[in-house]
Motif scaffolding. Structure first.
Motif, PDB file in Angstrom:
ATOM      1  N   ARG A   1       1.092   4.335  -2.841  1.00  0.00           N
ATOM      2  CA  ARG A   1       0.973   5.767  -2.531  1.00  0.00           C
ATOM      3  C   ARG A   1       2.157   6.556  -3.076  1.00  0.00           C
ATOM      4  O   ARG A   1       2.015   7.716  -3.460  1.00  0.00           O
ATOM      5  CB  ARG A   1       0.856   5.967  -1.019  1.00  0.00           C
ATOM      6  CG  ARG A   1      -0.486   5.548  -0.439  1.00  0.00           C
ATOM      7  CD  ARG A   1      -0.717   6.163   0.933  1.00  0.00           C
ATOM      8  NE  ARG A   1       0.239   5.679   1.923  1.00  0.00           N
ATOM      9  CZ  ARG A   1       0.057   4.590   2.658  1.00  0.00           C
ATOM     10  NH1 ARG A   1      -1.041   3.850   2.490  1.00  0.00           N
ATOM     11  NH2 ARG A   1       0.950   4.209   3.549  1.00  0.00           N
ATOM     12  N   CYS A   2       3.327   5.926  -3.091  1.00  0.00           N
ATOM     13  CA  CYS A   2       4.544   6.622  -3.548  1.00  0.00           C
ATOM     14  C   CYS A   2       4.793   6.463  -5.045  1.00  0.00           C
ATOM     15  O   CYS A   2       5.746   7.046  -5.582  1.00  0.00           O
ATOM     16  CB  CYS A   2       5.757   6.107  -2.778  1.00  0.00           C
ATOM     17  SG  CYS A   2       5.708   6.457  -1.011  1.00  0.00           S
TER      18      CYS A   2
ATOM     19  N   THR B   1       7.265   7.031   5.073  1.00  0.00           N
ATOM     20  CA  THR B   1       5.876   6.580   5.144  1.00  0.00           C
ATOM     21  C   THR B   1       5.771   5.273   5.918  1.00  0.00           C
ATOM     22  O   THR B   1       4.899   5.098   6.773  1.00  0.00           O
ATOM     23  CB  THR B   1       5.303   6.394   3.723  1.00  0.00           C
ATOM     24  OG1 THR B   1       5.361   7.629   3.026  1.00  0.00           O
ATOM     25  CG2 THR B   1       3.861   5.895   3.769  1.00  0.00           C
TER      26      THR B   1
ATOM     27  N   ARG C   1       0.836  -1.218   0.000  1.00  0.00           N
ATOM     28  CA  ARG C   1       0.000   0.000   0.000  1.00  0.00           C
ATOM     29  C   ARG C   1       0.865   1.260   0.000  1.00  0.00           C
ATOM     30  O   ARG C   1       0.550   2.242  -0.683  1.00  0.00           O
ATOM     31  CB  ARG C   1      -0.945  -0.024   1.200  1.00  0.00           C
ATOM     32  CG  ARG C   1      -2.082  -1.046   1.071  1.00  0.00           C
ATOM     33  CD  ARG C   1      -3.126  -0.846   2.152  1.00  0.00           C
ATOM     34  NE  ARG C   1      -2.626  -1.153   3.483  1.00  0.00           N
ATOM     35  CZ  ARG C   1      -2.617  -2.380   4.008  1.00  0.00           C
ATOM     36  NH1 ARG C   1      -3.058  -3.414   3.318  1.00  0.00           N
ATOM     37  NH2 ARG C   1      -2.166  -2.571   5.245  1.00  0.00           N
TER      38      ARG C   1
END
Length: 320
Positions: free
Chosen positions: A147-148, A176, A143
């Motif tokens: 996101r990155c 993160t 996940r």
């Protein structure tokens, strides 16, 4: 029986280079690699093998040593039922099927190294291995990657993923993960999740390598000489190569795609492989085989002449 060919970053490469240089067939292979890399063979052995740290030199040398060991085993009467290679190792594995010559494989490995080094200079980056992953932690990492905007470079074992990308984005990912895992560890204090930076010169198996793909694919297509005489399991799919005409594109495409090594191991196991022979330098591959498949399979080394004799004797006995 499966023959496995190592990729870039293999451990004990200098020792393997010394071994190859001590044998006639190995010396011939190293001469070919040195010529392709525009370096003298003697320089491969100078100053503790420092020249081997360069991508454009290491890749043809690793390929040459793997094919030298393959030739030694075949000359001793030991031939594989199936082959596979980890990343760069697919070039040597493809040559072991008879589809291209060892000489062409070494020459293309040098081209591959030069192209990758060029793209790494244009797009600096890093690779991190995340290991000790539980199912929950694997989900957290995936996940965070989404996101990155990063993708997995290699799935090596059920509890290890390798991530590749530019330095800035990698550091955003690490921050993160740190924030997410701090909260996760409150409920899961026994987590073994850890990250380590890999000693590589660029963001391999990422979009940063995309401009190298067309030239490499063209070289692989030109080099193809005939049908494969031995089945090969591909990193791109984790399955057997079925349409041989697609192999050059799949091998070149691996510069930007995930190495599905866990799936490769599963496919070999499902085909009934009981003996895995790692071409030198093979320490990393032996570890990956054992981690993926456990103690139920036999893993054989070929790091030096004594290893090869021992492996030949063991295989003759176990497969008789």
């Amino acid at each position: 029986m499966a023959f496995l060919f190592p990729g870039q970053g293999a451990k004990d490469l200098f020792a393997a280079t010394q071994f190859a240089a001590s044998e006639l067939r190995g010396r011939e292979m190293l001469d070919r690699a040195a010529e392709a890399a525009c370096i003298a063979t003697a320089d491969l052995l100078a100053r503790g093998g420092r020249a081997l740290e360069h991508t454009e030199i290491q890749q043809p040398v690793v390929t040459a040593i793997g094919l030298f060991v393959h030739a030694e085993l075949v000359a001793a009467g030991v031939e594989p039922d199936v082959v596979a290679g980890h990343s760069l190792g697919e070039l040597a594995a493809w040559a072991a099927t008879g589809a291209i010559t060892p000489e062409d494989a070494i020459t293309i490995a040098a081209l591959r190294g030069r192209l990758m080094a060029k793209e790494a200079a244009r797009h600096p980056g890093a690779m991190f291995a995340f290991s000790g992953l539980s199912t929950s932690e694997r989900g957290i990492l995936q996940r965070a990657l989404a996101r990155c905007g990063l993708e997995v470079a290699a799935s090596n074992t059920p509890d290890e993923l390798v991530v590749s990308g530019d330095e800035k984005t990698i550091h955003v990912l690490l921050k993160t993960l740190e924030d997410t895992l701090d909260a996760f560890k409150v409920d899961h204090p026994d987590t073994r999740f850890r990250a380590r930076r890999l000693p590589v010169a660029g963001p391999w198996h990422s979009d940063s390598m995309k401009d190298a793909v067309p030239e490499l694919e063209a070289a692989l297509t030109r080099a193809r000489r005939g049908a494969m005489q031995v089945p090969m399991v591909l990193n791109a799919t984790g399955k057997l190569a079925e349409e041989e005409g697609l192999v050059p594109g799949l091998l070149a495409g691996q510069l930007v795609h995930t190495v599905h090594w866990t799936d490769v191991m599963a496919t070999l196991k499902n085909r009934g492989v009981t003996d895995f022979v790692t071409m030198a330098p093979g320490a990393v591959l032996r570890s990956l085989v054992r981690t993926n498949l456990g103690a139920e399979v036999r893993v054989h080394a070929t790091e030096h002449a004594t290893d090869i004799r021992r492996t030949v004797d063991a295989l003759r006995w176990s497969l008789s």
